[in-house]
Design a protein around this motif. Structure first.
Motif, PDB file in Angstrom:
ATOM      1  N   UNK A  54      18.454  88.501  51.595  1.00 14.38           N
ATOM      2  CA  UNK A  54      17.232  89.733  50.928  1.00 14.38           C
ATOM      3  C   UNK A  54      16.137  88.812  50.471  1.00 14.38           C
ATOM      4  N   UNK A  55      14.914  89.407  50.686  1.00 13.07           N
ATOM      5  CA  UNK A  55      13.787  88.529  50.451  1.00 13.07           C
ATOM      6  C   UNK A  55      13.211  87.704  51.459  1.00 13.07           C
ATOM      7  N   UNK A  56      14.166  87.540  52.590  1.00 16.33           N
ATOM      8  CA  UNK A  56      13.615  86.787  53.566  1.00 16.33           C
ATOM      9  C   UNK A  56      12.692  87.606  54.586  1.00 16.33           C
ATOM     10  N   UNK A  57      11.913  87.188  55.552  1.00 12.36           N
ATOM     11  CA  UNK A  57      11.200  87.737  56.687  1.00 12.36           C
ATOM     12  C   UNK A  57      12.149  88.573  57.770  1.00 12.36           C
ATOM     13  N   UNK A  58      13.154  88.002  58.003  1.00 10.25           N
ATOM     14  CA  UNK A  58      14.183  88.436  58.827  1.00 10.25           C
ATOM     15  C   UNK A  58      14.591  89.858  58.371  1.00 10.25           C
ATOM     16  N   UNK A  59      14.996  89.659  56.991  1.00  7.86           N
ATOM     17  CA  UNK A  59      15.676  90.760  56.286  1.00  7.86           C
ATOM     18  C   UNK A  59      14.644  91.995  56.147  1.00  7.86           C
ATOM     19  N   UNK A  60      13.514  91.399  56.039  1.00  5.22           N
ATOM     20  CA  UNK A  60      12.370  92.372  55.782  1.00  5.22           C
ATOM     21  C   UNK A  60      12.210  93.319  57.255  1.00  5.22           C
ATOM     22  N   UNK A  61      12.158  92.481  58.240  1.00  6.74           N
ATOM     23  CA  UNK A  61      11.935  93.076  59.434  1.00  6.74           C
ATOM     24  C   UNK A  61      12.960  94.113  59.984  1.00  6.74           C
ATOM     25  N   UNK A  62      14.331  93.507  59.577  1.00  3.72           N
ATOM     26  CA  UNK A  62      15.354  94.301  59.692  1.00  3.72           C
ATOM     27  C   UNK A  62      15.295  95.736  59.194  1.00  3.72           C
ATOM     28  N   UNK A  63      15.195  95.588  58.069  1.00  7.47           N
ATOM     29  CA  UNK A  63      15.167  97.086  56.987  1.00  7.47           C
ATOM     30  C   UNK A  63      14.058  97.624  57.154  1.00  7.47           C
ATOM     31  N   UNK A  64      12.922  97.103  57.902  1.00  6.65           N
ATOM     32  CA  UNK A  64      11.725  98.007  58.445  1.00  6.65           C
ATOM     33  C   UNK A  64      12.120  98.517  59.568  1.00  6.65           C
ATOM     34  N   UNK A  65      12.766  98.159  60.402  1.00  7.06           N
ATOM     35  CA  UNK A  65      13.209  98.334  61.873  1.00  7.06           C
ATOM     36  C   UNK A  65      14.171  99.694  61.446  1.00  7.06           C
ATOM     37  N   UNK A  66      15.310  99.480  60.751  1.00  2.66           N
ATOM     38  CA  UNK A  66      16.140 100.388  60.558  1.00  2.66           C
ATOM     39  C   UNK A  66      15.613 101.889  59.764  1.00  2.66           C
ATOM     40  N   UNK A  67      14.560 101.510  59.004  1.00  7.83           N
ATOM     41  CA  UNK A  67      13.780 102.795  58.496  1.00  7.83           C
ATOM     42  C   UNK A  67      12.570 103.418  59.276  1.00  7.83           C
ATOM     43  N   UNK A  68      12.517 102.764  60.535  1.00  7.70           N
ATOM     44  CA  UNK A  68      11.150 103.202  61.256  1.00  7.70           C
ATOM     45  C   UNK A  68       9.951 102.933  60.552  1.00  7.70           C
ATOM     46  N   UNK A  69       9.741 101.926  59.953  1.00  7.68           N
ATOM     47  CA  UNK A  69       8.760 101.381  59.220  1.00  7.68           C
ATOM     48  C   UNK A  69       7.943 100.391  59.938  1.00  7.68           C
ATOM     49  N   UNK A  70       8.312  99.954  60.975  1.00  6.25           N
ATOM     50  CA  UNK A  70       7.902  98.715  61.528  1.00  6.25           C
ATOM     51  C   UNK A  70       6.168  98.819  61.570  1.00  6.25           C
ATOM     52  N   UNK A  71       5.614  99.902  62.146  1.00  8.72           N
ATOM     53  CA  UNK A  71       4.321 100.152  62.267  1.00  8.72           C
ATOM     54  C   UNK A  71       3.480  99.856  60.662  1.00  8.72           C
ATOM     55  N   UNK A  72       4.246 100.456  59.951  1.00 10.33           N
ATOM     56  CA  UNK A  72       3.731 100.440  58.490  1.00 10.33           C
ATOM     57  C   UNK A  72       3.902  98.864  58.125  1.00 10.33           C
ATOM     58  N   UNK A 130      10.199  77.227  52.576  1.00 11.63           N
ATOM     59  CA  UNK A 130      10.259  78.288  53.567  1.00 11.63           C
ATOM     60  C   UNK A 130      10.629  79.584  52.898  1.00 11.63           C
ATOM     61  N   UNK A 131      11.899  79.388  52.356  1.00 12.25           N
ATOM     62  CA  UNK A 131      12.482  80.388  51.470  1.00 12.25           C
ATOM     63  C   UNK A 131      11.688  80.860  50.358  1.00 12.25           C
ATOM     64  N   UNK A 132      11.092  79.831  49.634  1.00 11.27           N
ATOM     65  CA  UNK A 132      10.318  80.667  48.703  1.00 11.27           C
ATOM     66  C   UNK A 132       8.957  81.201  48.962  1.00 11.27           C
ATOM     67  N   UNK A 133       8.479  80.766  49.705  1.00  4.00           N
ATOM     68  CA  UNK A 133       7.202  81.187  50.339  1.00  4.00           C
ATOM     69  C   UNK A 133       7.603  82.762  51.025  1.00  4.00           C
ATOM     70  N   UNK A 134       8.798  82.933  51.837  1.00  2.64           N
ATOM     71  CA  UNK A 134       9.134  84.041  52.362  1.00  2.64           C
ATOM     72  C   UNK A 134       9.267  85.110  51.054  1.00  2.64           C
ATOM     73  N   UNK A 135       9.832  84.711  50.101  1.00  6.36           N
ATOM     74  CA  UNK A 135      10.397  85.458  48.912  1.00  6.36           C
ATOM     75  C   UNK A 135       9.154  85.962  48.363  1.00  6.36           C
ATOM     76  N   UNK A 136       8.094  85.073  48.326  1.00  2.00           N
ATOM     77  CA  UNK A 136       6.614  85.535  47.479  1.00  2.00           C
ATOM     78  C   UNK A 136       6.108  86.627  48.675  1.00  2.00           C
ATOM     79  N   UNK A 137       6.064  86.363  49.831  1.00  2.00           N
ATOM     80  CA  UNK A 137       5.469  87.214  50.755  1.00  2.00           C
ATOM     81  C   UNK A 137       6.259  88.676  50.822  1.00  2.00           C
ATOM     82  N   UNK A 138       7.577  88.616  50.495  1.00  2.00           N
ATOM     83  CA  UNK A 138       8.327  90.067  50.776  1.00  2.00           C
ATOM     84  C   UNK A 138       8.162  90.582  49.330  1.00  2.00           C
ATOM     85  N   UNK A 139       8.046  89.785  48.179  1.00  2.00           N
ATOM     86  CA  UNK A 139       8.030  90.211  46.768  1.00  2.00           C
ATOM     87  C   UNK A 139       6.697  91.167  46.723  1.00  2.00           C
ATOM     88  N   UNK A 140       5.486  90.754  47.287  1.00  2.00           N
ATOM     89  CA  UNK A 140       4.496  91.532  47.100  1.00  2.00           C
ATOM     90  C   UNK A 140       4.230  92.624  47.944  1.00  2.00           C
TER      91      UNK A 140
END
Length: 862
Positions: A112-130, A605-615
């Protein structure tokens, strides 16, 4: 494959390894005094047993000497204490290195909070374009500051890096050698670093960590989320304060700023040269090889000498690489095109500036400088300023400033050093933009900003000195005290209704950056009020800015530990909700927070990704509910009560004397850790408002009382308990992620407190009552936080974080004991009829030296 719980992973990969390596470390002979490594565990045990029994530090040290060192002379005993300090400092380094190695194992790098996780949840919710749309607008900026909360000199940082690598490879002989090197390398600096030294030590992180981690994150987004190889919004960028931050630092001169900017440019060109050199070995194809060799030659000489005959601009460099890429794709089956893209992406991210140099100065200094400048302009006779300018109202002055178009031909007409330096710094910004590109230096922060006039004085000064045609600098007001935060929306409205200032904002993309100071806010208003004051200010500033079609960009002076506004940073950002503008996350990172959160490629990398996804978490529809009016009322009431409690505490007649005489406050100035003085004014008398937040927070931390991280929280919660309305606080806790995050950070401050260390003060004739006030608040806060969360113990929800803190606190327990012992000795020697100055000096040295290890050990504060 089942994954072990985080705590188990921590125990296996950090704790067990530390015990093994520490036992090797303890057997190494570093000095003439034999058996230090054998005696330290015995001293550690004496401390633990002594505090359990209720002994004070002096009794504990005396007991140890009687039991194990009875035959030693006093001098020899003191030497042993210095050896203990040396050993413990190095144990902290060892633990840091082991924790760094274990980082990717203990933390789930794809969770949770990593870019890979963000991408996967966007995919599964059909929100990739968003998601793509958000990433096109969203930005994270971390700003490296030179605030001195990191005590390692460069040589020790190098050893830590090597030690981390050796531990990763389980290379025992190399580890042994590095332990030996560590034992022989001094940890303290004999003289204060210059601002340029501070800049160089942070540029080390830019070259060795951020260049790689930023690049990898951007590559991932480009390849896995957009999947089109095109240039997109850079998403992450980096700010830089050493060499530009003048606030209270008389050693930062205009030539320092120019020198740092030059060093940044050389460093980034050198990184590009290294990448091109690597590519040269891969791109050995017809039509490509010659061009790569030529680039390598040009970049090499340019990185050594910025005045080299043959140079290449960043635009030309990208253009040439894109042309080479085109040939590789069309004629050479896209071989190594990924590596080429990586370099192109990095040039897109870092340009020729590497990091944006921010300039910062106090509004009171600007006011004095500006008064001198106006007087000079009026004297010359052909000025847009009327003779009675100083007698006009603030509104009238702002009106004149917004249209000021005077010119100062020669800055050397100003003999006053502060005036001359301030104006030449503005001229330096223009020079840096010419050399490094606009992003090289395009923000000027006004600390202690109180009025719209403060902003307009700088606005006019920038134009008069260097930016007559187009102002390519953002003016950033910094609101710090509780009062200034309350007045901030009104100040901004005054600026937004000024046509000239508004035209400037439109030219800058209709964005206004506003900085909010957490550490001074906490020092001024206590923990809850500072955080709530900033939250409310952000809401009102968002509303005010949107009213005038301006996007507010909030820049947080967040620091490291919770008491300085830090704590679990990404949780904080993901808790803000829809009423606060969130197109960008900007925050300062300083001291040991740089090395602990971003010191290695993995953690960075981990903490930057956490910041990106938290925003993004706020925008991405997961957290759309704003705080209800009922919850807001409770939050406000809690903040007000805690603020009053903290204010009463601050105005206690013993508050300043306690810090001056019972804490390590005055020793911070002797540590040679930072280039700037530890307080703003030169007066001998300690005035609260002059106190820097770092020594203030640090002194409470050295006492293991951590007052700024919890004081007032317990009393505020107790008021609800006493009224039988505790359910209202429970409702707030369950509904508001923001409140929950604040309390979790406060729990971290409580976990790091250890009142047994200073319990002896409760019997002190002068300070006993004051110590008891602090202890009561600690007990109340702890009890009610456990009641509210339903936990059995503090930080129960973060077992691995808690375990890390416990190990670190255990390592430094002997160090804290020695420090308190020395402080007590100094007090006794000061009271003696005949003062033994030599002895006082020795014990003062012990206090100062034990500061280092304590601070370095508390790196997991953010």
């Amino acid at each position: 494959m089942s994954v072990e719980p985080k705590l188990t992973r921590f125990k296996q990969n950090v704790l067990s390894k530390y015990q093994i390596y520490n036992s090797i470390f303890m057997t190494l002979p570093f000095d003439a005094i034999t058996k230090t490594g054998v005696l330290l565990p015995l001293f550690h045990e004496t401390c633990e047993k002594g505090f359990k029994k209720g002994d004070d530090p002096t009794t504990i040290v005396d007991t140890f000497f009687e039991k194990y060192q009875g035959r030693r002379s006093k001098e020899s005993q003191i030497n042993l204490l210095f050896r203990f300090i040396q050993y413990i400092e190095r144990q902290v380094v060892l633990f840091d290195a082991i924790e760094d190695v274990a980082f990717p194992v203990v933390n789930n790098m794809e969770g949770i909070g990593t870019l890979r996780n963000l991408k996967e949840s966007a995919n599964s919710e059909n929100k990739l374009e968003e998601l793509k749309k958000y990433l096109e607008e969203f930005k994270v900026r971390i700003v490296l500051t030179a605030h001195p909360t990191q005590f390692y000199p460069g040589s020790v940082l190098g050893i830590i890096t090597d030690l981390t690598k050796a531990i990763k490879e389980n290379n025992l002989s190399e580890i042994n050698n590095l332990f030996g090197q560590l034992g022989k390398t001094p940890f303290f600096k004999h003289k204060k670093p210059t601002p340029y030294d501070e800049a160089k030590s942070l540029i080390w992180y830019l070259e060795n960590v951020f260049y790689k981690s930023f690049g990898e994150i951007y590559n991932y987004i480009q390849q896995n989320i957009y999947d089109d190889g095109k240039k997109h919004n850079e998403i992450i960028n980096i700010g830089f304060w050493p060499g530009g931050d003048r606030d209270g630092n008389p050693f930062v001169k205009p030539d320092t700023t120019l020198k740092v900017a030059k060093k940044l440019k050389q460093s980034i060109i050198k990184k590009y040269y290294e990448d091109v050199k690597y590519l040269r070995r891969k791109l050995t194809f017809r039509g490509v090889e010659d061009r790569i060799i030529k680039l390598e030659t040009i970049l090499y000489s340019y990185s050594i000498n910025l005045k080299a005959e043959e140079k290449i601009s960043s635009k030309e460099l990208i253009k040439e690489l894109l042309s080479i890429r085109n040939i590789v794709v069309t004629e050479h089956q896209s071989l190594y095109v990924g590596e080429l893209n990586n370099l192109i992406n990095r040039i897109h991210l870092f340009g020729y500036y590497f990091a944006t140099l921010d300039i910062r100065q106090d509004s009171r200094i600007h006011h004095d400088v500006f008064t001198t400048v106006i007087d000079h302009l009026i004297e010359t006779g052909n000025s847009s300023f009327p003779n009675n300018y100083h007698d006009l109202s603030e509104e009238e002055q702002i009106e004149i400033l917004s249209k000021a178009n005077d010119n100062i031909a020669d800055l050397d007409v100003f003999e006053d050093e502060m005036v001359n330096n301030t104006l030449k710094t503005i001229a330096a910004i223009k020079d840096i933009q010419k050399a490094n590109g606009e992003k090289g230096a395009n923000r000027y922060i006004i600390s202690n900003n109180q009025t719209a006039l403060n902003v307009m004085q700088l606005f006019a000064m920038l134009k008069i000195v260097a930016f007559k045609d187009a102002l390519t600098v953002d003016v950033v007001p910094l609101f710090e005290t509780i009062t200034d935060l309350e007045n901030a929306p009104e100040v901004m409205e005054q600026l937004y209704t000024n046509p000239e200032y508004m035209a400037h904002l439109k030219a800058r993309g209709s964005k206004q950056t506003i900085m909010l100071g957490f550490s001074d806010g906490t020092k001024d208003g206590g923990y809850l009020m500072a955080n709530w004051g900033i939250f409310k200010a952000k809401e009102l500033l968002t509303e005010m800015s949107r009213k005038y079609d301006i996007t507010a960009i909030f820049f947080d002076g967040r620091g490291g530990p919770p008491a300085r506004g830090g704590g679990k940073t990404h949780q904080f950002y993901s808790s803000l909700g829809p009423t606060i503008e969130d197109k960008e996350v900007q925050l300062t990172i300083q001291g040991q927070t740089i090395s602990s959160n971003f010191g290695t490629l993995d953690s960075s990398k981990y903490n930057l990704e956490q910041l990106i996804t938290s925003g993004l978490f706020n925008s991405f529809g997961k957290n759309k509910s704003a705080m209800s009016p009922d919850d807001k009322a409770v939050m406000n009431d809690l903040a007000e009560t805690s603020y009053q409690t903290y204010k009463d505490f601050k105005s206690h007649p013993m508050f300043i004397p306690y810090l001056e005489r019972m804490s390590t406050l005055k020793y911070y100035a002797k540590t040679n850790i930072g280039s700037r003085p530890s307080k703003r004014s030169k007066s001998d008398k300690l005035i609260f408002s002059d106190l820097r937040a770092i020594p203030f927070v640090g002194s409470w931390s050295q006492l293991k009382q951590n007052v700024p991280g919890f004081y007032g929280v317990g009393t505020a919660l107790k008021a609800y308990e006493d009224r039988g309305e505790f359910d209202k606080v429970e409702q707030l806790y369950n509904n508001s992620k923001f409140f929950k995050t604040l309390l979790e950070n406060s729990m971290m401050s409580l976990t790091k407190s250890f009142f047994d260390l200073t319990k002896y003060m409760s019997k002190d004739e002068e300070f006993g009552d004051f110590w008891n006030i602090i202890y009561e608040e600690y007990i109340t806060t702890k009890r009610l936080l456990l009641k509210l969360t339903g936990y059995e113990a503090l930080m129960e929800n973060e077992p691995s974080g808690k375990a890390s803190i416990e190990v670190r606190e255990s390592i430094v327990l002997p160090l804290l004991t020695i420090q308190q012992y020395a402080l007590k000795k100094i007090q006794e020697l000061q009271k003696a009829e005949v003062k033994d100055e030599e002895q006082i000096k020795i014990f003062e040295k012990i206090v100062t030296r034990s500061l280092f290890g304590n601070i370095n050990a508390s790196r997991n504060s953010a």
